[in-house]
Scaffold this active site. Structure first.
Site, PDB file in Angstrom:
ATOM      1  N   LYS A  13     -39.500 104.815-102.579  1.00  0.00           N
ATOM      2  CA  LYS A  13     -38.047 104.723-102.721  1.00  0.00           C
ATOM      3  C   LYS A  13     -37.609 104.580-104.188  1.00  0.00           C
ATOM      4  CE  LYS A  13     -37.311 102.800 -98.100  1.00  0.00           C
ATOM      5  NZ  LYS A  13     -36.728 101.661 -97.348  1.00  0.00           N
ATOM      6  N   TYR A  18     -31.736 109.299 -91.990  1.00  0.00           N
ATOM      7  CA  TYR A  18     -31.588 107.964 -91.401  1.00  0.00           C
ATOM      8  C   TYR A  18     -30.544 107.927 -90.280  1.00  0.00           C
ATOM      9  CZ  TYR A  18     -34.614 105.960 -94.962  1.00  0.00           C
ATOM     10  OH  TYR A  18     -35.692 105.648 -95.753  1.00  0.00           O
ATOM     11  N   PHE A  41     -26.048  98.236 -91.870  1.00  0.00           N
ATOM     12  CA  PHE A  41     -26.645  98.506 -93.182  1.00  0.00           C
ATOM     13  C   PHE A  41     -26.703  99.990 -93.530  1.00  0.00           C
ATOM     14  CE2 PHE A  41     -30.160  98.195 -90.112  1.00  0.00           C
ATOM     15  CZ  PHE A  41     -30.791  99.421 -90.307  1.00  0.00           C
ATOM     16  N   THR A  56     -41.173  94.797 -93.550  1.00  0.00           N
ATOM     17  CA  THR A  56     -39.954  95.371 -94.131  1.00  0.00           C
ATOM     18  C   THR A  56     -39.353  94.441 -95.179  1.00  0.00           C
ATOM     19  OG1 THR A  56     -39.532  96.535 -92.062  1.00  0.00           O
ATOM     20  CG2 THR A  56     -37.680  96.316 -93.573  1.00  0.00           C
ATOM     21  N   ARG A  89     -45.287  96.252-100.356  1.00  0.00           N
ATOM     22  CA  ARG A  89     -43.988  95.580-100.466  1.00  0.00           C
ATOM     23  C   ARG A  89     -44.108  94.205-101.112  1.00  0.00           C
ATOM     24  NH1 ARG A  89     -42.013  97.978 -94.770  1.00  0.00           N
ATOM     25  NH2 ARG A  89     -40.857  99.776 -95.567  1.00  0.00           N
ATOM     26  N   HIS A 123     -41.017 103.748 -97.558  1.00  0.00           N
ATOM     27  CA  HIS A 123     -40.726 104.035 -96.149  1.00  0.00           C
ATOM     28  C   HIS A 123     -41.976 104.670 -95.576  1.00  0.00           C
ATOM     29  CE1 HIS A 123     -38.868 105.884 -92.561  1.00  0.00           C
ATOM     30  NE2 HIS A 123     -39.672 106.901 -92.851  1.00  0.00           N
ATOM     31  N   GLU A 140     -40.244 113.606 -89.223  1.00  0.00           N
ATOM     32  CA  GLU A 140     -39.972 113.314 -90.633  1.00  0.00           C
ATOM     33  C   GLU A 140     -40.679 114.293 -91.562  1.00  0.00           C
ATOM     34  OE1 GLU A 140     -39.137 108.532 -90.043  1.00  0.00           O
ATOM     35  OE2 GLU A 140     -40.954 109.155 -91.079  1.00  0.00           O
TER      36      GLU A 140
END
Length: 137
Positions: free
Chosen positions: A9, A49, A57, A91, A102, A115, A126
């Site tokens: 990201k 998304y 969100f 997450t 993360r 992601h 995807e």
């Protein structure tokens, strides 16, 4: 051989940790079958998304995903979906195990570095969203 989609990201791209994240994949037995750096349009982010469209969100997620370039890749290997999810960590980076992507590179639950597809079915969808068949090798 299982395939899964990974997106590094904008926050992680901006930090300059693309290579470190890709190394995590490769050193854990995931082969990079395809990869590209792209600047998502608002429409692309909204479409990708779309499953979250009704969530509170959604707007912030779309804005974040178009805030800078992302690196999209197809990872291939035994149990690729689960292996990638284990490498990513929870997450929320505050809940992610030490040594996960993360835990090491994410800033917040929103700017959470990566992601990854959550199932084989979604991985297929995807992957087709971002890659043509001749781009995968």
């Amino acid at each position: 051989m299982e395939k899964t989609l990974s997106i590094i990201k904008p926050d992680a791209v901006k930090k300059g940790v693309i290579g470190k994240i890709l190394d995590r994949f490769e050193s854990n037995g995931l082969r990079i079958a395809a990869m590209k750096k792209v600047q998502l349009s608002k429409e692309q982010a909204e479409n990708f998304y779309a499953v979250h469209k009704e969530r509170p969100f959604f707007k912030d997620l779309v804005e974040f995903m178009i805030s800078g370039p992302v690196v999209v890749s197809i990872l291939e290997g035994e149990g690729a979906v689960l292996k990638n999810r284990d490498l990513m960590g929870a997450t929320n980076p505050k809940e992610a195990k030490a040594g996960t992507i993360r835990a090491d590179f994410a800033e917040s639950i929103d700017a959470n570095a990566v992601h990854g597809s959550d199932s084989l079915e979604n991985a297929k969808i995807e992957i087709e969203f971002f890659f043509k068949p001749n781009e995968i090798c």
